[in-house]
Write an enzyme that holds these catalytic residues in place. Structure first.
Site, PDB file in Angstrom:
ATOM      1  N   ASP A  44       0.902  -1.146  -0.137  1.00 37.98           N
ATOM      2  CA  ASP A  44      -0.016   0.039  -0.137  1.00 37.98           C
ATOM      3  C   ASP A  44       0.860   1.238  -0.061  1.00 37.98           C
ATOM      4  OD1 ASP A  44      -2.321  -1.275   0.138  1.00 37.98           O
ATOM      5  OD2 ASP A  44      -2.519  -1.374   2.223  1.00 37.98           O
ATOM      6  N   TYR A  72       6.637  -8.447   8.710  1.00 41.13           N
ATOM      7  CA  TYR A  72       6.210  -6.809   8.689  1.00 41.13           C
ATOM      8  C   TYR A  72       6.680  -6.343  10.122  1.00 41.13           C
ATOM      9  CZ  TYR A  72       3.669  -7.789   4.639  1.00 41.13           C
ATOM     10  OH  TYR A  72       3.206  -8.266   3.153  1.00 41.13           O
ATOM     11  N   ASP A  86      -6.963   1.489   8.206  1.00 39.43           N
ATOM     12  CA  ASP A  86      -5.564   2.196   8.243  1.00 39.43           C
ATOM     13  C   ASP A  86      -5.725   3.619   8.256  1.00 39.43           C
ATOM     14  OD1 ASP A  86      -6.008   3.233   5.829  1.00 39.43           O
ATOM     15  OD2 ASP A  86      -4.578   1.709   4.795  1.00 39.43           O
ATOM     16  N   ARG A 184      -3.614  -4.976   7.937  1.00 32.37           N
ATOM     17  CA  ARG A 184      -4.583  -4.091   8.231  1.00 32.37           C
ATOM     18  C   ARG A 184      -6.022  -5.025   8.892  1.00 32.37           C
ATOM     19  NH1 ARG A 184      -6.328  -1.225   2.841  1.00 32.37           N
ATOM     20  NH2 ARG A 184      -5.473  -3.298   2.110  1.00 32.37           N
TER      21      ARG A 184
END
Length: 300
Positions: A44, A72, A86, A184
Site C-alpha cells: 500500500d 512486517y 488504516d 490491516r
C-alpha cells in the site's frame, strides 16, 4: 541505458511511503530502460519496505515469489476503527481503550496467531464480480468478502503505549505470515476482539521470502546503481537446487523430461555445469518436467 544492456534479475527496493507499487515499477522501467519490469506483491502507499522487482526474464519468477512468507513491523492503534482499516481512512467508530490491559492485548494477539480464517479488508484489491473491492467501497457500496485461511507464524508485541491522553493505545508488533495475509485486517480484528476497534497506523515490510530489508536499496541509491541480483543467484535463493549434467541440461533446455528430482513436492532450480539457471523443474508422472525454461545467456 537500453534493454540490450540490462541483465535479467531481481532488484530489492526499499519502497518509500506515499509511492504505489506501480509507481516504483514505472521508476525502475525508466532506470533499467526496459518495459519488462514487474513486482512480486503490492505494498500500500502508506507502507514502506521490501518490494521485490523483476527485470526482463526474471519477471517469470515473480509468481513464485508472491507465494513466499512475509515479515512486517507495524503499529496498531486501539480505540478507533476506520473505513480502510488504516490511518488513511475516515474514522468510523471505536471506544476508549484506556481500560484495556496488556494481558488482554496479549491474549487477543495469541488468538490471532497460527492458522486462522481472515476476512480481507474491504478496500483490498480482491476482485468482486470483475471489479476491485476498493473501487466498490469508494463508490459507496458495502462489500462483504469471504474469510480465507492464512497462517500467522509469529505475532510478537514489542511495545504498548498510551496516546491521546490515554484514550487510545498503540501496539508495536512484528508479524511473520503466509502470503495473502492482510496486516490491516489483523489490526481491525485485534481491536474488534478487544471491543474497542483498531486500525493500522504504520507498516513496514522487512522480508519477502529470502530477501530482507538489509539487502533493499532506496530509489535514490538505485538511481546510482541498479544492483541487479542475477537470475542464477535468484534461482539458488528461492528454490531447492539440482545440478545437471551436460546431457540433462541439453534435454531440459529443449523441454524434455529427465529423471525425477530428489525434492518431490516443490519446484527445483536446475543448473547447467557452468552454473547457469536452465529451468525450473517439478516431478509429474514419474519424471522431472519443466515448469519454466530460461533461454541461455544473461541478457534479454
Amino acid at each position: 541505458m537500453n534493454s540490450g544492456q540490462v541483465h535479467s534479475g531481481l532488484i530489492i527496493v526499499d519502497k518509500p511511503q506515499g509511492w504505489t507499487s506501480h509507481d516504483v515499477v514505472g521508476r525502475l522501467r525508466r532506470l533499467a530502460g526496459t518495459r519488462k519490469v514487474g513486482h512480486a506483491g503490492t505494498l500500500d502507499p502508506m507502507a514502506t519496505g521490501v518490494l521485490v522487482i523483476g527485470v526482463n526474464r526474471a519477471t517469470r519468477l515473480l509468481t513464485f515469489i508472491v507465494g513466499t512468507s512475509k515479515t512486517y513491523t507495524a503499529t496498531i492503534r486501539l480505540g478507533q476503527s476506520t473505513v480502510t482499516d488504516d490511518a488513511e481512512g475516515e474514522v468510523t467508530g471505536g471506544s476508549i481503550a484506556a481500560a484495556v490491559t496488556e494481558a488482554e492485548i496479549r491474549t487477543a494477539v495469541a488468538a490471532l496467531t497460527g492458522e486462522i480464517q481472515q476476512v480481507p479488508s474491504s478496500v483490498s484489491a480482491i476482485k468482486v464480480k470483475g471489479e476491485r473491492s476498493y473501487a466498490r467501497v469508494r463508490s459507496g457500496e458495502d462489500v462483504d468478502l469471504p474469510a480465507r485461511p492464512v497462517t500467522i507464524h509469529r505475532f510478537d508485541i514489542s511495545a504498548i503505549r498510551r496516546v491521546s491522553s490515554g484514550r487510545l493505545q498503540d501496539v508495536d508488533v512484528t508479524v511473520e505470515c503466509s502470503s495473502g495475509t492482510y496486516i490491516r485486517a489483523l489490526a481491525r480484528d485485534l481491536g474488534g476482539a478487544l471491543g474497542v476497534g483498531g486500525h493500522l497506523t504504520a507498516l513496514r515490510r522487512t522480508r519477502v521470502g529470502p530477501y530482507s530489508i538489509a539487502s533493499a536499496r532506496t530509489l535514490d541509491q538505485l538511481a546510482e546503481d541498479l544492483g541487479i541480483l542475477s537470475l542464477d543467484d535468484a534461482g539458488r535463493a528461492l528454490f531447492p537446487v539440482r545440478e545437471l549434467s551436460d546431457a540433462e541440461a541439453a534435454d531440459v533446455s529443449h523441454g524434455r523430461k529427465i529423471t525425477p528430482n530428489a525434492e518431490p513436492d516443490a519446484p527445483v532450480a536446475a543448473f547447467a555445469p557452468d552454473g547457469t539457471l536452465v529451468a525450473l523443474l517439478e516431478n509429474r508422472g514419474g519424471a522431472a518436467r519443466t515448469v519454466l525454461v530460461f533461454a541461455p545467456g544473461g541478457k534479454e
